[in-house]
Design an enzyme around this catalytic site. Structure first.
Site, PDB file in Angstrom:
ATOM      1  N   CYS A 172      73.967  18.384  -1.133  1.00  0.00           N
ATOM      2  CA  CYS A 172      74.939  18.852  -2.131  1.00  0.00           C
ATOM      3  C   CYS A 172      74.322  19.236  -3.476  1.00  0.00           C
ATOM      4  O   CYS A 172      74.612  20.320  -3.986  1.00  0.00           O
ATOM      5  CB  CYS A 172      76.057  17.842  -2.361  1.00  0.00           C
ATOM      6  SG  CYS A 172      76.132  16.477  -1.234  1.00  0.00           S
ATOM      7  N   ARG A 205      67.336   9.548   5.320  1.00  0.00           N
ATOM      8  CA  ARG A 205      68.086   8.396   4.836  1.00  0.00           C
ATOM      9  C   ARG A 205      67.482   7.122   5.411  1.00  0.00           C
ATOM     10  O   ARG A 205      67.127   7.074   6.578  1.00  0.00           O
ATOM     11  CB  ARG A 205      69.550   8.486   5.278  1.00  0.00           C
ATOM     12  CG  ARG A 205      70.240   9.689   4.699  1.00  0.00           C
ATOM     13  CD  ARG A 205      71.680   9.775   5.162  1.00  0.00           C
ATOM     14  NE  ARG A 205      72.285  10.969   4.614  1.00  0.00           N
ATOM     15  CZ  ARG A 205      73.518  11.372   4.888  1.00  0.00           C
ATOM     16  NH1 ARG A 205      74.271  10.669   5.724  1.00  0.00           N
ATOM     17  NH2 ARG A 205      74.004  12.463   4.346  1.00  0.00           N
ATOM     18  N   GLN A 211      71.437  18.440   8.853  1.00  0.00           N
ATOM     19  CA  GLN A 211      72.889  18.612   8.857  1.00  0.00           C
ATOM     20  C   GLN A 211      73.236  20.086   8.874  1.00  0.00           C
ATOM     21  O   GLN A 211      72.545  20.895   8.251  1.00  0.00           O
ATOM     22  CB  GLN A 211      73.485  18.003   7.586  1.00  0.00           C
ATOM     23  CG  GLN A 211      73.342  16.495   7.497  1.00  0.00           C
ATOM     24  CD  GLN A 211      73.976  15.968   6.233  1.00  0.00           C
ATOM     25  OE1 GLN A 211      73.639  16.428   5.133  1.00  0.00           O
ATOM     26  NE2 GLN A 211      74.875  15.021   6.367  1.00  0.00           N
ATOM     27  N   ASP A 231      75.202  21.845   7.126  1.00  0.00           N
ATOM     28  CA  ASP A 231      75.909  21.544   5.899  1.00  0.00           C
ATOM     29  C   ASP A 231      76.416  22.816   5.228  1.00  0.00           C
ATOM     30  O   ASP A 231      75.815  23.873   5.364  1.00  0.00           O
ATOM     31  CB  ASP A 231      74.923  20.854   4.952  1.00  0.00           C
ATOM     32  CG  ASP A 231      75.609  19.840   4.068  1.00  0.00           C
ATOM     33  OD1 ASP A 231      76.852  19.750   4.112  1.00  0.00           O
ATOM     34  OD2 ASP A 231      74.900  19.145   3.331  1.00  0.00           O
ATOM     35  N   HIS A 275      78.865  23.945   1.472  1.00  0.00           N
ATOM     36  CA  HIS A 275      79.744  23.578   0.363  1.00  0.00           C
ATOM     37  C   HIS A 275      80.538  24.784  -0.047  1.00  0.00           C
ATOM     38  O   HIS A 275      79.997  25.881  -0.184  1.00  0.00           O
ATOM     39  CB  HIS A 275      78.915  23.015  -0.787  1.00  0.00           C
ATOM     40  CG  HIS A 275      78.252  21.726  -0.414  1.00  0.00           C
ATOM     41  ND1 HIS A 275      77.001  21.687   0.146  1.00  0.00           N
ATOM     42  CD2 HIS A 275      78.696  20.446  -0.464  1.00  0.00           C
ATOM     43  CE1 HIS A 275      76.693  20.424   0.414  1.00  0.00           C
ATOM     44  NE2 HIS A 275      77.695  19.650   0.072  1.00  0.00           N
ATOM     45  N   LYS A 300      89.453  13.300   2.998  1.00  0.00           N
ATOM     46  CA  LYS A 300      88.666  14.001   4.021  1.00  0.00           C
ATOM     47  C   LYS A 300      89.384  14.051   5.358  1.00  0.00           C
ATOM     48  O   LYS A 300      90.294  13.265   5.624  1.00  0.00           O
ATOM     49  CB  LYS A 300      87.310  13.331   4.190  1.00  0.00           C
ATOM     50  CG  LYS A 300      87.415  11.881   4.694  1.00  0.00           C
ATOM     51  CD  LYS A 300      86.043  11.314   5.047  1.00  0.00           C
ATOM     52  CE  LYS A 300      86.157   9.883   5.539  1.00  0.00           C
ATOM     53  NZ  LYS A 300      84.915   9.349   6.066  1.00  0.00           N
ATOM     54  N   HIS A 317      82.962  19.738   0.836  1.00  0.00           N
ATOM     55  CA  HIS A 317      81.728  19.490   1.566  1.00  0.00           C
ATOM     56  C   HIS A 317      82.102  19.445   3.035  1.00  0.00           C
ATOM     57  O   HIS A 317      83.064  18.778   3.396  1.00  0.00           O
ATOM     58  CB  HIS A 317      81.173  18.137   1.088  1.00  0.00           C
ATOM     59  CG  HIS A 317      80.071  17.599   1.928  1.00  0.00           C
ATOM     60  ND1 HIS A 317      78.781  17.560   1.489  1.00  0.00           N
ATOM     61  CD2 HIS A 317      80.069  17.080   3.171  1.00  0.00           C
ATOM     62  CE1 HIS A 317      78.022  17.038   2.445  1.00  0.00           C
ATOM     63  NE2 HIS A 317      78.773  16.742   3.467  1.00  0.00           N
TER      64      HIS A 317
END
Length: 585
Positions: free
Chosen positions: A283, A312, A330, A332, A334, A414, A460
């Site tokens: 992000c 992580r 990911q 991912d 945004h 979410k 996200h």
RNA sequence: GCCCGCAUAGCUCAGUGGUAGAGCGCGUUCUUGGUAAGAACGAGGUCAGCAGUUCAACUCUGCUUGUGGGCUCCA
């Protein structure tokens, strides 16, 4: 198994019946465990979806080797056919009865004062319990103890560690056998085993836990997914970017990760007196792109996507094959948008999600909407607008959903989507989250129609979740037999004798030119052996090439299902393969 | 991170307080074959690592690492 009337109520649903049987089996297990291990303290033993468990506090650990003798003792109790008797007690009586059972006392404490407390008793074993049970210990048609595990009391890691024994029980031996077979089938699909068989990936001690080495075949699978993902995202009006794997501590200070996510981040790196961190999320980097320019309301929505690799520090005990790793990529993205665009954007995200999932062969879903927790950031009206938009979108699509009240992240509501695989297991991949925190922290804005600064909404979203988990799920879904378009090797060319290699090569080359992933098996092996190894690798098509094919300018095709599709000219072959490949897309 | 189990050849696994075995795979040779394993021979192991007990440890004990089943966690 001996036929006997079980005396079950006629109108009992199979679920209720199983629940009674399992609950009763748990009692019988607790009975014998307290006798075999006299110092045992009882915790709780509920039925579950597939069986039951009972948690015990024991001085010496129970191991899997002990299960056999526990089972044997249980069978004796069942043979005695002892009645399950229901009894009610006053509060003082029940407290007194359980004065040596600290966990039971804990449970009693949570029962409201005005509610009568009950037990069920069989033989001399009496357990705090609301029931229901079968009538007697003889009414357990089939059961099996499965495993032992550790479990914290009340699921809280500050509480004592208990020993949990898992088991299952069914209304018939056939149903139990069927269940055991199902477990075995699921194990056969285990992506960690299939990964070795199909040579997809590995992890190695020297590298570090939770870090994946993708082998050529796994990489082909992955890049096929990634290429498709990129193409579809571009179709759905995303801009794709690349960002670094590390960033200065300043970035993570502003984002807040160093305050609330540090324990999940790899430790700091020092470079010329500057501190850097490996990224646990993408992000902040996407925000860097957004902030690089002054944004007008006309520019929105801005959809920024990336197959972003993050690292992580997942706790050692949670790592699991590809499903839970420390380094993952990911899918991912945004989305930065205006309030009036939210609904359309969520809809678009769900369109894309279901389009992708359907293409990958997933048809059934479970949708979970998570709302505002007590502790949260962001304007209440923003929470309201976002949550309502999520709900409205789900409803307008006719999707059934569950609400997890207060289950949202502190920074926004979410939607999570669980996909159901070929054998009915659910996997969480997709997550769509609003974020009211980062736009605030990074001071994101755009110039509105009114000429004033406004804060954009930030969404996200990860649709497949991560490449690692998704490929793990896909592998188990297909049991390693991927559809043609995903198969790492789509076609194996099998020359029958060495003199057929040249012709085989021309065929392979031609298919390669039509973007097929082709390999030739030129080993000095018999055709049968080559077919077998292609079968074992679950390669969809085998092309058999011998004298017959060479002389007639054809190719014989065999499908991994076992069908011999016969000989055909190259154009027919190509046609067949192409239409098969495009079946879904 | 916590509880319990496991760690032997590239893979799947036997095995014993007296310095190790099978099948598959791999290499060589013979075989050039028609829809799921042709045959023979051969190479390959500090028995995860480090300590300890013992005349002697792959085997017993402890620790470490990895891994499996769970719990917890999962921004």
């Amino acid at each position: 198994m001996e036929e006997k009337s079980l005396g079950f109520l006629e109108n009992d649903s199979i679920e209720n019946l199983r629940e009674k049987i399992r609950h009763s089996t748990a009692h019988i297990m607790a009975d014998v465990v307290t006798k075999i291990y006299p110092k045992t303290k009882l915790a709780i033993g509920p039925p579950t979806k597939d069986g039951f468990y009972y948690d015990f506090y024991v001085e010496d650990p129970i191991t899997e080797d002990d299960l056999e003798k526990i089972e044997a003792s249980m069978k004796k109790v069942m043979k005695q056919d002892l009645k399950f008797e229901y009894k009610e007690y006053s509060r003082s009586e029940i407290l007194d009865m359980n004065k040596n059972e600290p966990f039971k006392l804990d449970v009693i404490k949570d029962i409201p004062e005005n509610v009568p407390v009950s037990t069920y008793k069989h033989g001399d074993f009496e357990d705090l319990c609301g029931g229901p049970h079968v009538e007697s210990t003889g009414m357990i048609p089939a059961f099996k103890l499965l495993s032992v595990a550790g479990a914290y009391w009340r699921g809280n890691e500050d509480q004592p560690m208990l020993q949990r024994i898992y088991g299952t029980a069914f209304e018939s031996q056939e149903a139990l056998d069927e269940h055991i077979t199902k477990i075995e089938e699921a194990n056969k699909r285990d992506h960690r085993n299939l990964a070795k068989q199909l040579d997809l990936f590995s992890y190695q001690d020297e590298l570090g836990p939770g870090l994946i080495v993708w082998h050529p075949r796994g990489s082909k699978l992955r890049s096929t997914i990634e290429d498709f993902w990129k193409k579809e995202h571009i179709k759905y009006d995303y801009d794709l970017i690349y960002t670094p794997h590390i960033g200065k501590s300043t970035l993570w200070e502003i984002s807040g990760h160093l305050d609330f996510y540090k324990e999940n981040m790899y430790p700091v790196m020092d470079m010329d007196g500057q501190e850097y961190y490996l990224k646990p999320m993408n992000c902040p980097f996407h925000i860097m792109y957004y902030r690089n320019d002054i944004r007008s309301y006309r520019d929105l929505p801005i959809r920024i996507g990336e197959l972003g690799s993050v690292y992580r520090n997942e706790r050692a005990g949670v790592l699991h094959g590809l499903m839970r790793v420390r380094g993952m990529t990911q899918d991912d993205a945004h989305i930065f948008c205006r309030p009036d665009q939210i609904e359309n954007e969520i809809n678009k995200v769900l369109d894309l999600t279901f389009h992708l999932m359907k293409t990958f062969g997933f048809e059934k879903y479970e949708v979970m909407l998570s709302t505002k927790p007590d502790k949260s950031v962001g304007d209440i009206s923003r929470w309201h607008i976002a949550t309502e938009s999520l709900k409205k979108t789900i409803v307008s699509r006719g999707l059934s959903y569950e609400i997890d009240e207060g289950g949202g992240a502190f920074y926004g509501p979410k939607i999570d989507i669980n996909i159901e695989d070929a054998i009915g297991r659910l996997w969480q991949c997709t997550t769509v989250q609003f974020d009211f925190n980062l736009p605030e922290r990074f001071g994101l804005n755009y110039i509105g129609e009114d000429g004033k600064m406004h804060q954009p909404y930030m969404i996200h979203r990860a649709l497949l979740g991560s490449m690692e988990r998704f490929i793990g799920v896909l592998t188990e879904h297909y049991g390693g037999a991927f559809p043609l378009w995903l198969s790492p090797v789509q076609v194996m060319v099998i020359p029958i004798a060495d003199r057929h290699i040249e012709y085989s090569n021309t065929i392979a080359r031609k298919l390669f030119d039509f973007d097929f992933r082709v390999e030739i098996d030129t080993r000095k092996e018999r055709m049968n052996a080559k077919i077998r190894s292609a079968q074992m690798s679950k390669i969809p098509f085998m092309l058999i090439i011998g004298d017959k094919e060479e002389s007639t300018n054809t190719i014989s095709i065999r499908h991994r299902g076992g069908e011999n599709l016969g000989a055909m000219p190259f154009d027919d072959l190509l046609n067949k393969l192409q239409s098969d490949r495009d079946l879904l897309k």
